[in-house]
Enzyme design. Structure first.
Site, PDB file in Angstrom:
ATOM      1  N   GLN A   1       1.667  -0.139  -3.385  1.00 21.13           N
ATOM      2  CA  GLN A   1       1.768   1.012  -4.292  1.00 21.13           C
ATOM      3  C   GLN A   1       0.858   0.786  -5.496  1.00 21.13           C
ATOM      4  O   GLN A   1       0.955  -0.237  -6.181  1.00 21.13           O
ATOM      5  CB  GLN A   1       3.213   1.227  -4.769  1.00 21.13           C
ATOM      6  CG  GLN A   1       3.368   2.503  -5.585  1.00 21.13           C
ATOM      7  CD  GLN A   1       4.807   2.808  -6.007  1.00 21.13           C
ATOM      8  OE1 GLN A   1       5.703   1.978  -5.829  1.00 21.13           O
ATOM      9  NE2 GLN A   1       5.014   3.986  -6.570  1.00 21.13           N
TER      10      GLN A   1
ATOM     11  N   HIS B   1       5.048   9.195  -3.908  1.00 20.62           N
ATOM     12  CA  HIS B   1       4.167   9.957  -3.018  1.00 20.62           C
ATOM     13  C   HIS B   1       4.324   9.461  -1.600  1.00 20.62           C
ATOM     14  O   HIS B   1       4.520   8.277  -1.356  1.00 20.62           O
ATOM     15  CB  HIS B   1       2.697   9.875  -3.457  1.00 20.62           C
ATOM     16  CG  HIS B   1       2.182   8.485  -3.634  1.00 20.62           C
ATOM     17  ND1 HIS B   1       2.470   7.730  -4.735  1.00 20.62           N
ATOM     18  CD2 HIS B   1       1.398   7.716  -2.845  1.00 20.62           C
ATOM     19  CE1 HIS B   1       1.886   6.551  -4.638  1.00 20.62           C
ATOM     20  NE2 HIS B   1       1.230   6.505  -3.482  1.00 20.62           N
TER      21      HIS B   1
ATOM     22  N   HIS C   1       2.264   9.416   2.012  1.00 22.85           N
ATOM     23  CA  HIS C   1       0.969   9.602   2.668  1.00 22.85           C
ATOM     24  C   HIS C   1       1.227  10.266   4.020  1.00 22.85           C
ATOM     25  O   HIS C   1       2.063   9.778   4.800  1.00 22.85           O
ATOM     26  CB  HIS C   1       0.292   8.261   2.940  1.00 22.85           C
ATOM     27  CG  HIS C   1       0.015   7.415   1.726  1.00 22.85           C
ATOM     28  ND1 HIS C   1      -1.260   7.252   1.215  1.00 22.85           N
ATOM     29  CD2 HIS C   1       0.827   6.680   0.929  1.00 22.85           C
ATOM     30  CE1 HIS C   1      -1.205   6.438   0.159  1.00 22.85           C
ATOM     31  NE2 HIS C   1       0.047   6.074  -0.030  1.00 22.85           N
TER      32      HIS C   1
END
Ligand code: 5GP
Ligand code: ZN
Length: 111
Positions: free
Chosen positions: A91, A97, A99
């Site tokens: 990270q 987030h 992917h």
């Protein structure tokens, strides 16, 4: 949150190549793609990682997965949804987030 890259993207202060946007979620192309399709999916609200999700975030999490599925279902040959938690796991941006990766064969396990 001040000084958070993805908060700035969510606010429109830093441009991004947006794929899908809803009230709570925004998906945009990764600036350094690791696959032909490499989309980043974030909540607009700042959350540091999945490790910081709380019980009240279940609707938000469902919204994130809904958008991930919208992106993934167009990808022929399979796709991957992954999130890194902490520097040792890779990270580098400390705003949650996912992917979404696809468009090529994806090996497993990752490094
Ligand atoms: P992480 O390493 O935290 O799991 O993923 C962060 C991702 O953000 C990386 O894949 C990186 O290429 C991407 N990234 C970093 N800065 C920017 C940026 O300014 N714009 C976009 N679209 N992606 C970025
Ligand atoms: Zn943020």
């Amino acid at each position: 949150m001040a000084d958070c890259l993805f908060c700035s993207i969510a606010a429109g202060d830093i441009p991004a190549d947006v794929v899908i946007e809803t009230d709570d979620v925004i998906a945009f192309n990764d600036i350094n793609p690791a696959a032909p399709t490499h989309v980043l999916l974030i909540p607009k609200r700042h959350i540091g990682s999945v490790a910081e999700l709380e019980a009240g975030d279940s609707d938000l999490l469902a919204a994130l997965f809904e958008v991930a599925t919208q992106i993934g279902r167009d990808l022929v040959g399979g796709w991957r949804l992954v999130t890194n938690v902490g520097p040792d796991a890779g990270q580098s941006v400390f705003h949650l987030h996912f992917h979404v990766l696809g468009g090529r064969a994806l090996s497993w396990p990752p490094g």
